[in-house]
Scaffold this motif. Structure first.
Motif, short mmCIF file in Angstrom:
data_model
loop_
_atom_site.label_atom_id
_atom_site.label_comp_id
_atom_site.label_asym_id
_atom_site.label_seq_id
_atom_site.Cartn_x
_atom_site.Cartn_y
_atom_site.Cartn_z
N GLN A 1 -2.58 -2.64 -11.25
CA GLN A 1 -2.15 -3.36 -10.06
C GLN A 1 -3.33 -4.03 -9.34
OE1 GLN A 1 1.01 -3.80 -8.66
NE2 GLN A 1 -0.04 -5.14 -7.22
N GLN B 1 0.81 -1.22 0.00
CA GLN B 1 0.00 0.00 0.00
C GLN B 1 0.84 1.28 0.00
OE1 GLN B 1 -3.39 0.03 -0.15
NE2 GLN B 1 -3.51 -2.21 -0.17
N ASP C 1 -1.70 7.84 -10.02
CA ASP C 1 -2.36 6.61 -9.60
C ASP C 1 -2.84 5.75 -10.78
OD1 ASP C 1 -2.01 6.69 -6.88
OD2 ASP C 1 -3.90 7.73 -6.47
N ARG D 1 3.01 1.26 -4.08
CA ARG D 1 2.14 2.30 -4.65
C ARG D 1 2.96 3.53 -5.06
NH1 ARG D 1 -3.87 4.01 -2.52
NH2 ARG D 1 -4.36 5.42 -4.26
N TRP E 1 -1.67 2.07 -10.46
CA TRP E 1 -2.29 1.51 -9.25
C TRP E 1 -3.77 1.25 -9.48
CZ3 TRP E 1 -0.89 -0.49 -4.68
CH2 TRP E 1 -1.84 -0.57 -3.66
N HIS F 1 -4.70 -5.14 -5.92
CA HIS F 1 -4.41 -4.83 -4.52
C HIS F 1 -5.62 -5.04 -3.62
CE1 HIS F 1 -6.40 -0.98 -5.46
NE2 HIS F 1 -5.58 -0.89 -6.50
#
Length: 404
Positions: free
Chosen positions: A197, A171, A190, A175, A193, A199
């Motif tokens: 990604q 995180q 972002d 990130r 992310w 997550h």
């Protein structure tokens, strides 16, 4: 505006109910005169500095590093050396003390699952035991994070620390790394992310966390494998966070097509670029070609302890280049043999490229042992390609050619 660099605040290692864990002491670094790979070092705290000039310089350096090497050192990411060594101590404690019952109960089955989930025995990378390779592992995927019955009993008292460490890596550290890579692509911080990604659902999303212990080679394994502990390969996901260790075994394949050892930098993270990012970036990010090889002679009898977080892309996506990137729009696609080019070839031939999950799972399921002399020969998996010995495989219609 500047903001303080996030700092890892771990749970209490001495909380009631936790057994004593012996400290891990790093073995001495090699004194061999080696031609080490020359990798760039990124100070991740610059991302939090608010200094636009420094951030711009960091982005420029990162752009060159990930195109040329696919490898970076990361420093000043928010975990102290003492905190990191605690995680190594836990890894050592886990792999030294996992019971025989748990070794059998939690034994991995990569041929079926397409995952390394669970306990890897020291007889190769298949569930069926072959030649002793001296490598033991425990790998946490979502099923391990979410079910304490799928974790070695010996490590259960320390799961608060292991979970917290992985959550911080995912995180916070990963990130911020992805924000830096998004800047290289000239996209919002972002973007990777939010769109690439994985997550959700566990501390590592669809990725995984590994404790690994490499015991010294047996004479048989060293002879059969020609010194290889793990074949030349690229990781399949977004980033791999590999913590630098003093036993010198990790090698990368350079632009001059030579293998070189990666030097030891205490406390640093070695960042591998995965194939997902190579594809999304249209080849501007170079997936790291790397392998694990026998150490220099002065470390031949040392154990190598390793902790790694493998970060994954969203499994049901079929990755292609991000054409929203101004960098790709302006500069097009770099041309070199790699996952991106092979995916583009497959599309040009009318094939549907595999999803991220299909891509990583088939390669894990079909991994060959370095001691498998029936496969690791010319005419089978090995070929000569442009004068170099390469491993050639095909997965879901996509050809993979990588240095042995």
């Amino acid at each position: 505006m500047s903001r303080s660099t996030p700092v890892y605040n771990p749970p209490d290692p001495n909380a009631p109910g936790k057994p004593h864990v012996p400290d891990w002491f790093p073995p001495p670094a090699t004194k061999a005169d080696l031609d080490f790979a020359k990798l760039r070092t990124i100070d991740l705290s610059i991302m939090d500095s608010g200094d636009e000039t420094a951030i711009k310089e960091l982005v420029a350096m990162t752009k060159q590093a990930i195109l040329e090497d696919g490898f970076l050192f990361i420093e000043r990411y928010g975990v102290s050396l003492e905190q990191l060594h605690r995680q190594f101590s836990l890894a050592q404690y886990c792999l030294y003390n996992i019971s025989e019952e748990d070794q059998q109960r939690l034994l991995f089955n990569p041929d079926v699952s397409g995952k390394w989930a669970g306990y890897k025995h020291p007889w190769g990378f298949k569930r069926e035991k072959k030649v002793y390779d001296g490598i033991t592992q425990f790998n946490w995927y979502s099923e391990q994070w979410n079910d304490c019955d799928k974790i070695p009993k010996v490590i259960l008292p320390f799961m608060d620390e292991i979970v917290a460490f992985n959550e911080f890596l995912e995180q916070s550290v990963n990130r911020r790394i992805l924000a830096l890579f998004s800047k290289v692509l000239e996209l919002p911080d972002d973007y990777l992310w939010d769109n690439v990604q994985s997550h959700e659902g566990s501390p590592t999303g669809e990725g995984y966390y590994r404790h690994a212990l490499f015991k010294p080679f047996s004479q048989e394994a060293e002879k059969l494998s020609k010194g290889l502990r793990f074949h030349g390969h690229c990781d399949y996901g977004t980033t791999t966070l590999l913590f630098s260790v003093p036993v010198t075994q990790l090698q990368i394949w350079g632009n001059d097509e030579q293998w070189r050892y990666v030097p030891y930098k205490p406390g640093s993270i070695v960042i591998n670029i995965g194939e997902t990012l190579e594809i999304v970036s249209g080849g501007h990010f170079k997936a790291t070609r790397h392998r694990v090889f026998k150490p220099p002679a002065d470390q031949h009898d040392f154990e190598r302890l390793s902790i790694v977080q493998f970060n994954s892309s969203i499994g049901d996506l079929r990755m292609g280049p991000c054409m929203d990137s101004p960098l790709i729009q302006r500069e097009g696609f770099p041309d070199y043999q790699g996952a991106f080019r092979e995916f583009q070839k497959a599309r040009a031939n009318g094939l549907s490229v595999p999803t991220n999950a299909e891509w990583r799972e088939i390669q894990i399921a079909q991994t060959t042992n370095t001691t498998d002399v029936s496969r690791n020969v010319l005419g089978q998996d090995w070929i000569m390609h442009e004068g170099k010995l390469m491993n050639k495989r095909e997965f879901h219609g996509v050809t993979v050619i990588l240095p042995v």
